[in-house]
Write a protein that holds these residues in place. Structure first.
Motif, PDB file in Angstrom:
ATOM      1  N   VAL A   1      30.882 -18.399 -49.128  1.00 30.05           N
ATOM      2  CA  VAL A   1      31.416 -19.525 -49.432  1.00 30.05           C
ATOM      3  C   VAL A   1      32.804 -19.689 -48.595  1.00 30.05           C
ATOM      4  CG1 VAL A   1      32.347 -21.018 -51.232  1.00 30.05           C
ATOM      5  CG2 VAL A   1      30.328 -19.720 -51.565  1.00 30.05           C
ATOM      6  N   VAL A   2      32.828 -20.525 -47.937  1.00 30.44           N
ATOM      7  CA  VAL A   2      34.145 -20.917 -47.144  1.00 30.44           C
ATOM      8  C   VAL A   2      35.134 -21.990 -47.840  1.00 30.44           C
ATOM      9  CG1 VAL A   2      35.030 -21.603 -44.977  1.00 30.44           C
ATOM     10  CG2 VAL A   2      33.076 -20.333 -44.897  1.00 30.44           C
TER      11      VAL A   2
ATOM     12  N   VAL B   1      42.394 -22.545 -44.772  1.00 24.68           N
ATOM     13  CA  VAL B   1      41.068 -22.307 -44.864  1.00 24.68           C
ATOM     14  C   VAL B   1      40.957 -20.597 -45.380  1.00 24.68           C
ATOM     15  CG1 VAL B   1      40.841 -21.218 -42.836  1.00 24.68           C
ATOM     16  CG2 VAL B   1      38.794 -21.928 -43.879  1.00 24.68           C
ATOM     17  N   ALA B   2      40.168 -20.634 -46.371  1.00 21.45           N
ATOM     18  CA  ALA B   2      39.842 -19.074 -46.870  1.00 21.45           C
ATOM     19  C   ALA B   2      38.369 -18.688 -46.381  1.00 21.45           C
ATOM     20  CB  ALA B   2      40.118 -18.794 -48.278  1.00 21.45           C
ATOM     21  N   PRO B   3      38.221 -17.818 -45.545  1.00 17.83           N
ATOM     22  CA  PRO B   3      36.864 -17.767 -45.087  1.00 17.83           C
ATOM     23  C   PRO B   3      35.613 -17.089 -46.016  1.00 17.83           C
ATOM     24  CG  PRO B   3      38.256 -16.811 -43.628  1.00 17.83           C
ATOM     25  CD  PRO B   3      39.101 -17.345 -44.529  1.00 17.83           C
TER      26      PRO B   3
ATOM     27  N   ASP C   1      48.547 -13.783 -45.047  1.00 21.62           N
ATOM     28  CA  ASP C   1      48.156 -12.401 -44.968  1.00 21.62           C
ATOM     29  C   ASP C   1      47.449 -12.212 -46.180  1.00 21.62           C
ATOM     30  OD1 ASP C   1      50.021 -12.517 -47.120  1.00 21.62           O
ATOM     31  OD2 ASP C   1      51.198 -11.250 -46.286  1.00 21.62           O
ATOM     32  N   GLY C   2      46.681 -13.165 -46.516  1.00 23.39           N
ATOM     33  CA  GLY C   2      45.996 -12.965 -47.788  1.00 23.39           C
ATOM     34  C   GLY C   2      44.375 -13.638 -47.622  1.00 23.39           C
ATOM     35  N   ASP C   3      43.792 -14.169 -48.488  1.00 23.73           N
ATOM     36  CA  ASP C   3      42.517 -14.711 -48.312  1.00 23.73           C
ATOM     37  C   ASP C   3      42.533 -15.984 -47.441  1.00 23.73           C
ATOM     38  OD1 ASP C   3      40.900 -12.911 -50.291  1.00 23.73           O
ATOM     39  OD2 ASP C   3      41.728 -14.193 -51.737  1.00 23.73           O
ATOM     40  N   TRP C   4      43.784 -16.713 -47.539  1.00 24.55           N
ATOM     41  CA  TRP C   4      43.835 -17.843 -46.650  1.00 24.55           C
ATOM     42  C   TRP C   4      44.456 -17.277 -45.202  1.00 24.55           C
ATOM     43  CZ3 TRP C   4      42.046 -21.967 -49.118  1.00 24.55           C
ATOM     44  CH2 TRP C   4      42.024 -21.973 -50.559  1.00 24.55           C
ATOM     45  N   THR C   5      43.509 -17.777 -44.349  1.00 26.27           N
ATOM     46  CA  THR C   5      43.824 -17.035 -42.817  1.00 26.27           C
ATOM     47  C   THR C   5      44.615 -17.927 -41.968  1.00 26.27           C
ATOM     48  OG1 THR C   5      41.710 -17.732 -42.226  1.00 26.27           O
ATOM     49  CG2 THR C   5      41.972 -15.334 -43.127  1.00 26.27           C
ATOM     50  N   GLU C   6      44.456 -19.182 -41.976  1.00 32.37           N
ATOM     51  CA  GLU C   6      44.997 -20.058 -40.908  1.00 32.37           C
ATOM     52  C   GLU C   6      44.916 -21.632 -41.591  1.00 32.37           C
ATOM     53  OE1 GLU C   6      42.690 -20.843 -37.213  1.00 32.37           O
ATOM     54  OE2 GLU C   6      40.831 -20.149 -38.370  1.00 32.37           O
ATOM     55  N   GLY C   7      45.622 -22.443 -40.894  1.00 27.67           N
ATOM     56  CA  GLY C   7      45.935 -23.834 -41.458  1.00 27.67           C
ATOM     57  C   GLY C   7      46.623 -24.785 -40.500  1.00 27.67           C
ATOM     58  N   TYR C   8      46.748 -26.022 -40.720  1.00 23.39           N
ATOM     59  CA  TYR C   8      47.250 -27.132 -40.078  1.00 23.39           C
ATOM     60  C   TYR C   8      48.620 -27.681 -40.911  1.00 23.39           C
ATOM     61  CZ  TYR C   8      45.129 -27.184 -35.776  1.00 23.39           C
ATOM     62  OH  TYR C   8      44.490 -26.724 -34.397  1.00 23.39           O
ATOM     63  N   ASP C   9      49.571 -28.178 -40.473  1.00 19.41           N
ATOM     64  CA  ASP C   9      50.812 -28.908 -41.223  1.00 19.41           C
ATOM     65  C   ASP C   9      51.114 -30.013 -40.750  1.00 19.41           C
ATOM     66  OD1 ASP C   9      50.979 -26.271 -42.604  1.00 19.41           O
ATOM     67  OD2 ASP C   9      52.473 -25.453 -41.367  1.00 19.41           O
TER      68      ASP C   9
ATOM     69  N   MET D   1      51.867 -10.633 -56.013  1.00 20.79           N
ATOM     70  CA  MET D   1      51.352 -12.044 -55.256  1.00 20.79           C
ATOM     71  C   MET D   1      51.495 -12.022 -53.850  1.00 20.79           C
ATOM     72  SD  MET D   1      53.349 -15.724 -55.795  1.00 20.79           S
ATOM     73  CE  MET D   1      53.173 -15.698 -57.541  1.00 20.79           C
ATOM     74  N   SER D   2      50.423 -12.281 -53.001  1.00 18.85           N
ATOM     75  CA  SER D   2      50.533 -12.228 -51.722  1.00 18.85           C
ATOM     76  C   SER D   2      51.239 -13.272 -51.013  1.00 18.85           C
ATOM     77  CB  SER D   2      49.047 -12.419 -50.993  1.00 18.85           C
ATOM     78  OG  SER D   2      48.596 -13.196 -51.153  1.00 18.85           O
ATOM     79  N   ARG D   3      51.657 -13.140 -49.658  1.00 23.01           N
ATOM     80  CA  ARG D   3      52.543 -14.219 -49.053  1.00 23.01           C
ATOM     81  C   ARG D   3      51.527 -15.376 -48.892  1.00 23.01           C
ATOM     82  NH1 ARG D   3      54.845 -12.480 -43.975  1.00 23.01           N
ATOM     83  NH2 ARG D   3      55.117 -14.687 -43.830  1.00 23.01           N
ATOM     84  N   GLY D   4      50.331 -15.057 -48.587  1.00 22.35           N
ATOM     85  CA  GLY D   4      49.426 -15.846 -48.334  1.00 22.35           C
ATOM     86  C   GLY D   4      48.924 -17.013 -49.452  1.00 22.35           C
ATOM     87  N   GLU D   5      48.922 -16.254 -50.537  1.00 25.91           N
ATOM     88  CA  GLU D   5      48.631 -17.309 -51.830  1.00 25.91           C
ATOM     89  C   GLU D   5      49.946 -18.000 -52.276  1.00 25.91           C
ATOM     90  OE1 GLU D   5      46.135 -17.566 -53.258  1.00 25.91           O
ATOM     91  OE2 GLU D   5      44.810 -16.199 -52.954  1.00 25.91           O
ATOM     92  N   ASP D   6      51.083 -17.279 -51.895  1.00 30.16           N
ATOM     93  CA  ASP D   6      52.404 -18.080 -52.591  1.00 30.16           C
ATOM     94  C   ASP D   6      52.746 -19.163 -51.623  1.00 30.16           C
ATOM     95  OD1 ASP D   6      54.529 -18.066 -53.897  1.00 30.16           O
ATOM     96  OD2 ASP D   6      56.137 -17.317 -52.376  1.00 30.16           O
ATOM     97  N   ASN D   7      51.956 -19.196 -50.439  1.00 29.16           N
ATOM     98  CA  ASN D   7      52.454 -20.173 -49.411  1.00 29.16           C
ATOM     99  C   ASN D   7      51.861 -21.630 -49.719  1.00 29.16           C
ATOM    100  OD1 ASN D   7      53.677 -20.842 -46.875  1.00 29.16           O
ATOM    101  ND2 ASN D   7      51.928 -20.722 -46.055  1.00 29.16           N
ATOM    102  N   THR D   8      51.918 -22.060 -50.968  1.00 35.34           N
ATOM    103  CA  THR D   8      51.534 -23.349 -50.847  1.00 35.34           C
ATOM    104  C   THR D   8      52.676 -24.269 -50.461  1.00 35.34           C
ATOM    105  OG1 THR D   8      52.443 -23.081 -53.171  1.00 35.34           O
ATOM    106  CG2 THR D   8      50.195 -23.069 -53.049  1.00 35.34           C
TER     107      THR D   8
END
Length: 213
Positions: A183-184, A106-108, A86-94, A1-8
């Motif tokens: 698909v974005v 977002v996942a490009p 560090d995975g499919d999800w690349t950036e966001g806002y909190d 499991m990547s950190r990017g996926e786990d970072n819900t």
């Protein structure tokens, strides 16, 4: 499991209380026949106006960009830490820099399919089998969506329970770029106590794809 996926988003709820001193003052003056100092009456009348202005400010939105997607998030939201991705999800806002309860990310490109419903199916499979959202992820309403700038659109709601036991809600908004056919995906997810249905709709309705970027 990547950190990017786990970072819900794993969350702490901030509870606030609003005082009613201004209203109490206005009522007391009315009960006395309005025979108070005129300046006191004016201040009492100003209290609801000040509260209304504060609520309006709280509901204001700001325009942001995530990859090639423009959208609106509430004023005061901050860019998610880069190290969270560090995975499919690349950036966001909190919704907070210190203890976020909501995240938009977002996942490009999840896979090479040009069909947003196919990409959504992969995300759902990851959630169900991969455990990226814990053991209690449940899919909700799934339907086609009209998204500005996209040749195809799809959205899907879901719920899950965070590691600290907080009930969560979320939505994936998937859109096909007419120039690249990729698909974005935008994900809106957060604690049910802070991410209301109205806020989720407001963010989702503001989404626009910028093709070819």
């Amino acid at each position: 499991m990547s950190r990017g996926e786990d970072n819900t988003v794993k969350l702490n709820v901030r509870k606030t209380t609003l005082g009613c001193a201004g209203l109490a003052l206005a009522l007391s003056l009315t009960a006395c026949g309005g025979s108070g100092d005129s300046s006191e009456s004016q201040n009492a009348g100003d209290a609801p106006q000040a509260q209304e202005a504060q609520q309006a400010k709280k509901g204001s939105m700001q325009d942001v960009m995530l990859d090639q997607v423009s959208l609106e998030v509430p004023e005061g939201w901050v860019k998610s830490p880069a190290e969270d991705f560090d995975g499919d999800w690349t950036e966001g806002y909190d919704d907070s820099a210190d203890a976020p309860t909501i995240r938009v990310r977002v996942a490009p490109e999840i896979n090479d399919s040009p069909h947003p419903d196919v990409v959504e199916a992969e995300l759902a499979a990851r959630a169900q089998v991969g455990g990226f959202y814990g053991d209690e992820w449940k899919g909700g309403k799934r339907e086609k969506a009209d998204i500005d700038g996209a040749s195809r659109g799809f959205k899907a709601d879901f719920t899950y329970v965070a590691g600290d036991g907080s009930p969560m809600r979320g939505r994936w908004i998937l859109m096909t770029d007419p120039e690249t056919n990729k698909v974005v995906t935008i994900e809106i997810a957060g604690e049910q106590e802070t991410l209301s249905e109205d806020l989720m709709e407001k963010i989702a309705d503001s989404i626009e794809l910028k093709p070819g970027k």
